[in-house]
Structures are given as structure tokens and as C-alpha cells.
Scaffold this motif. Structure first.
Motif, mmCIF file in Angstrom:
data_model
loop_
_atom_site.group_PDB
_atom_site.id
_atom_site.type_symbol
_atom_site.label_atom_id
_atom_site.label_comp_id
_atom_site.label_asym_id
_atom_site.label_seq_id
_atom_site.Cartn_x
_atom_site.Cartn_y
_atom_site.Cartn_z
ATOM 1 N N PRO A 80 0.828 -1.205 0.000
ATOM 2 C CA PRO A 80 0.000 0.000 0.000
ATOM 3 C C PRO A 80 0.866 1.260 0.000
ATOM 4 C CG PRO A 80 -0.668 -1.533 1.734
ATOM 5 C CD PRO A 80 0.655 -2.006 1.227
ATOM 6 N N GLU A 81 0.375 2.288 -0.651
ATOM 7 C CA GLU A 81 1.063 3.571 -0.617
ATOM 8 C C GLU A 81 0.836 4.241 0.741
ATOM 9 O OE1 GLU A 81 3.070 4.549 -2.808
ATOM 10 O OE2 GLU A 81 2.599 3.240 -4.506
ATOM 11 N N GLU A 82 1.709 5.185 1.066
ATOM 12 C CA GLU A 82 1.581 5.913 2.332
ATOM 13 C C GLU A 82 0.213 6.598 2.438
ATOM 14 O OE1 GLU A 82 3.671 6.275 4.872
ATOM 15 O OE2 GLU A 82 5.542 5.391 4.138
ATOM 16 N N THR A 83 -0.354 6.977 1.283
ATOM 17 C CA THR A 83 -1.610 7.728 1.262
ATOM 18 C C THR A 83 -2.831 6.820 1.132
ATOM 19 O OG1 THR A 83 -1.341 8.004 -1.138
ATOM 20 C CG2 THR A 83 -0.515 9.773 0.289
ATOM 21 N N PHE A 84 -2.673 5.516 1.340
ATOM 22 C CA PHE A 84 -3.791 4.582 1.186
ATOM 23 C C PHE A 84 -4.909 4.947 2.166
ATOM 24 C CE2 PHE A 84 -6.247 0.777 1.857
ATOM 25 C CZ PHE A 84 -6.270 0.145 0.627
ATOM 26 N N ARG A 85 -6.080 5.290 1.621
ATOM 27 C CA ARG A 85 -7.228 5.695 2.432
ATOM 28 C C ARG A 85 -8.510 5.248 1.737
ATOM 29 N NH1 ARG A 85 -3.268 6.989 4.726
ATOM 30 N NH2 ARG A 85 -2.748 8.866 5.908
ATOM 31 N N GLY A 86 -9.535 4.994 2.554
ATOM 32 C CA GLY A 86 -10.882 4.834 2.019
ATOM 33 C C GLY A 86 -11.292 3.434 1.642
ATOM 34 N N ALA A 87 -10.464 2.426 1.886
ATOM 35 C CA ALA A 87 -10.828 1.064 1.499
ATOM 36 C C ALA A 87 -10.042 0.058 2.321
ATOM 37 C CB ALA A 87 -10.584 0.831 0.009
ATOM 38 N N GLN A 129 -12.900 -3.383 -0.592
ATOM 39 C CA GLN A 129 -14.182 -2.898 -0.100
ATOM 40 C C GLN A 129 -14.030 -1.460 0.376
ATOM 41 O OE1 GLN A 129 -17.438 -4.590 0.340
ATOM 42 N NE2 GLN A 129 -17.909 -2.412 0.544
ATOM 43 N N ALA A 130 -14.798 -0.550 -0.219
ATOM 44 C CA ALA A 130 -14.756 0.846 0.222
ATOM 45 C C ALA A 130 -15.334 0.960 1.626
ATOM 46 C CB ALA A 130 -15.528 1.726 -0.746
ATOM 47 N N THR A 131 -14.707 1.798 2.457
ATOM 48 C CA THR A 131 -15.225 2.050 3.796
ATOM 49 C C THR A 131 -16.045 3.338 3.766
ATOM 50 O OG1 THR A 131 -13.122 3.144 4.324
ATOM 51 C CG2 THR A 131 -13.368 0.853 4.977
ATOM 52 N N PRO A 132 -17.166 3.373 4.488
ATOM 53 C CA PRO A 132 -18.050 4.549 4.429
ATOM 54 C C PRO A 132 -17.417 5.788 5.054
ATOM 55 C CG PRO A 132 -18.789 3.014 6.123
ATOM 56 C CD PRO A 132 -17.685 2.330 5.383
ATOM 57 N N HIS A 133 -17.501 6.893 4.324
ATOM 58 C CA HIS A 133 -17.020 8.181 4.817
ATOM 59 C C HIS A 133 -17.965 9.271 4.316
ATOM 60 C CE1 HIS A 133 -13.126 6.811 6.388
ATOM 61 N NE2 HIS A 133 -13.058 6.027 5.322
ATOM 62 N N GLN A 134 -18.132 10.312 5.107
ATOM 63 C CA GLN A 134 -18.961 11.421 4.684
ATOM 64 C C GLN A 134 -18.366 12.142 3.483
ATOM 65 O OE1 GLN A 134 -21.978 12.345 5.768
ATOM 66 N NE2 GLN A 134 -22.029 10.584 7.164
ATOM 67 N N ASP A 135 -17.047 12.289 3.493
ATOM 68 C CA ASP A 135 -16.352 12.991 2.412
ATOM 69 C C ASP A 135 -15.378 12.018 1.762
ATOM 70 O OD1 ASP A 135 -15.077 14.661 0.671
ATOM 71 O OD2 ASP A 135 -14.075 15.867 2.208
ATOM 72 N N ILE A 136 -15.712 11.525 0.553
ATOM 73 C CA ILE A 136 -14.843 10.566 -0.125
ATOM 74 C C ILE A 136 -13.872 11.255 -1.077
ATOM 75 C CG2 ILE A 136 -16.607 8.771 0.002
ATOM 76 C CD1 ILE A 136 -17.095 9.224 -3.011
ATOM 77 N N SER A 137 -13.964 12.584 -1.201
ATOM 78 C CA SER A 137 -13.147 13.280 -2.194
ATOM 79 C C SER A 137 -11.666 13.233 -1.865
ATOM 80 C CB SER A 137 -13.605 14.739 -2.332
ATOM 81 O OG SER A 137 -13.396 15.444 -1.118
#
Length: 289
Positions: A80-87, A129-137
Motif C-alpha cells: 500500500p502507498e503511504e496515502t492509502f485511504r478509504g478502502a 471494499q470501500a469504507t463509508p465516509h462522509q467525504d470521499i473526495s
């Protein structure tokens, strides 16, 4: 790197692609990974991705199964990259999911490489699997992967694995000679220092190279006074310490980094090589000093 060997995906959904902002909740996008290595960037993760692993590896890339026979075993590693987020990333094997990489919101620790093997005929896949977040941007799930058939326990770099059978065992003469002929790098040199990374469970060996027989990429660039310096990684549990004398370092390149395979003292390699040459059993020729 040619397209036949490297695959790159950018999944964003802005242009109506099959994921991200355009993907329907609960839907699963199917993707096949045929290349031996590549990367995936999933922008604005939503829903899920299923990545089937079907590498087109040459017959010579499948590792030995004892006495030179092919085992057909495929090993995959993801970083994973250092910036891995959201999944989250799961390994799907026989319908069972195993968590490999969790969502990393604001995690201060660097992500770890995860590896797994696929026996011949077994179907495995990566399930994102995407994890739920209010702001996915601001969420980007990016990782690199490598699929190989010529890795063994000695070359495994999965820092989450507690036990690596044979990873720290010294190589015998046959293994040394094969490593010299088949490794991504073969370097004669001295150990300058050893740095231990407790978080990644890795030891980084600082090497001054007096001769580079082979190297994939520029692992050992020329330094001052025409000497070459580089870094080689190995598992922390192997307990590598600085030592005097000349060694022959061999190993593989994973995600652009050198990982240690066999590392005999140079005099022990020359002894094994001369004995094999006199018996007409050397697997390849090595230039003498």
C-alpha cells in the motif's frame, strides 16, 4: 518497463468509468490482473472491486520444486502507498475473506507489505471494499503489486508473518551457486552498518561494493573514489550484525528495493565454486577476480 510486464489502473469514475463516483452502492467491479507487476489507484472509493490474479508468467519464472522441478506456486505481494485511504483489501480464497490491509485514516505507521501464495489450480482474488465516509473526495486507495513464481520463504518480505520457515537459514553450497546464477543482484562487498526498523520489522544492511557482477536497476551506484554503495533489506528476526570480511550478496528486487537471499563469505563462495567447477557441476560461469 514494457506493457506486457507492468499494468497500471486509475479508477476514478469522473468520466463514467466503472468505479468511484459512478459506481452504484453495493456493486462489485470485476478486474483481471494479467501482468507480473503493476499498480492500482482507486480514487473516491465506493462499492467494491474484485481483482482476479491471472499472471502470464514465462515457464522459467516458476520456482523450483526440489531437484529443479517446477512447483507451479505463485507468490503475490502488495504494498500500500503511504496515502492509502478509504478502502480495505481482502484476500479471497475458496470463498473466505482474509483481511490484508485495513483502512489507514491518519495512521502514523508506514504501511506493511503483505504476501501470500497460490498453489497450482487454486483460484484467488483480491477484494477491495470501500469504507463509508462522509467525504470521499480525499480518499485514494493506491497500492503496488508483484506476482512471481520464483520466490521462496527465504525471499519472502511479508513483515506481518510471524514465522518464515528457512528465511534466516544459511545457504548450502548448491543454493549459493544457484543464487549467483539466478538472482536479480550479485555483489561482492563489505558491511558498513546495519540499521533496524522495528516498525517494519526489517534490517537495512549498508553495503560498500567492491564488485557488482549483476544488478537489476541501479541498486549500487558509484560513490566516492569509484566505490559503489547500496542498501539490502532482510527480515529483522534474522538478527544480522555488522561483520568484518568480504561477502557475496545475492537476492531479489521487490518494489525497487534489494532483498537479501544468500550471502556467504566470499572465500566460502570461491571454495564452493571451484569444487563444483572441478566436478563439472557449475550451473553458470562466474568471472574470477
Amino acid at each position: 518497463m514494457s506493457q506486457s510486464k507492468y499494468q497500471q489502473w486509475h479508477l476514478q469514475g469522473i468520466q463514467g468509468n466503472a468505479s468511484g463516483l459512478s459506481q452504484q452502492p453495493g456493486s462489485v467491479e470485476q478486474i483481471s490482473l494479467h501482468c507480473a507487476e503493476g499498480s492500482l489507484d482507486w480514487l473516491y472509493p465506493k462499492g467494491a472491486l474484485r481483482l482476479s490474479l491471472s499472471p502470464r508468467l514465462p515457464s522459467g519464472a516458476v520456482g523450483p520444486g526440489g531437484e529443479g522441478r517446477s512447483s507451479g506456486l505463485i507468490t503475490a505481494c502488495i504494498k500500500p502507498e503511504e496515502t492509502f485511504r478509504g478502502a480495505q483489501i481482502y484476500l479471497e480464497r475458496d470463498g473466505v475473506l482474509e483481511l490484508l490491509v485495513g483502512d489507514r485514516p491518519d495512521s502514523p505507521r508506514p504501511p506493511r507489505v503483505r504476501c501470500f501464495s497460490r498453489p497450482p489450480g487454486e483460484k484467488v482474488a483480491l477484494f477491495l471494499q470501500a469504507t463509508p465516509h462522509q467525504d470521499i473526495s480525499r480518499r485514494i486507495a493506491s497500492f503496488r503489486y508483484e506476482l512471481r513464481g520464483d520466490w521462496n520463504a527465504r525471499l519472502s518480505l511479508d513483515s506481518n508473518t510471524v514465522h518464515h520457515e528457512g528465511a534466516c537459514r544459511p545457504c548450502n553450497d548448491t543454493e549459493i551457486l544457484m543464487a549467483v546464477c539466478t538472482s536479480d543482484f550479485v555483489v561482492r562487498g563489505n558491511i558498513r552498518s546495519v540499521l533496524n526498523d522495528e516498525d517494519l520489522r526489517v534490517s537495512v544492511i549498508k553495503v560498500s561494493a567492491s564488485r557488482v557482477y549483476r544488478q537489476k536497476y541501479s541498486l549500487f551506484p558509484t560513490g566516492g573514489r569509484l566505490t559503489k554503495a547500496g542498501e539490502i533489506r532482510t527480515l529483522l528476526q534474522c538478527g544480522v550484525k555488522p561483520g568484518a570480511g568480504s561477502f557475496l550478496f545475492t537476492g531479489r528486487v521487490h518494489f525497487g528495493e534489494a532483498w537479501l537471499g544468500c550471502a556467504p563469505r566470499y572465500k566460502d563462495f570461491r571454495r564452493a565454486y571451484e569444487e563444483a567447477r572441478n566436478a563439472h557441476k557449475i550451473p553458470c560461469e562466474v568471472a574470477s577476480d
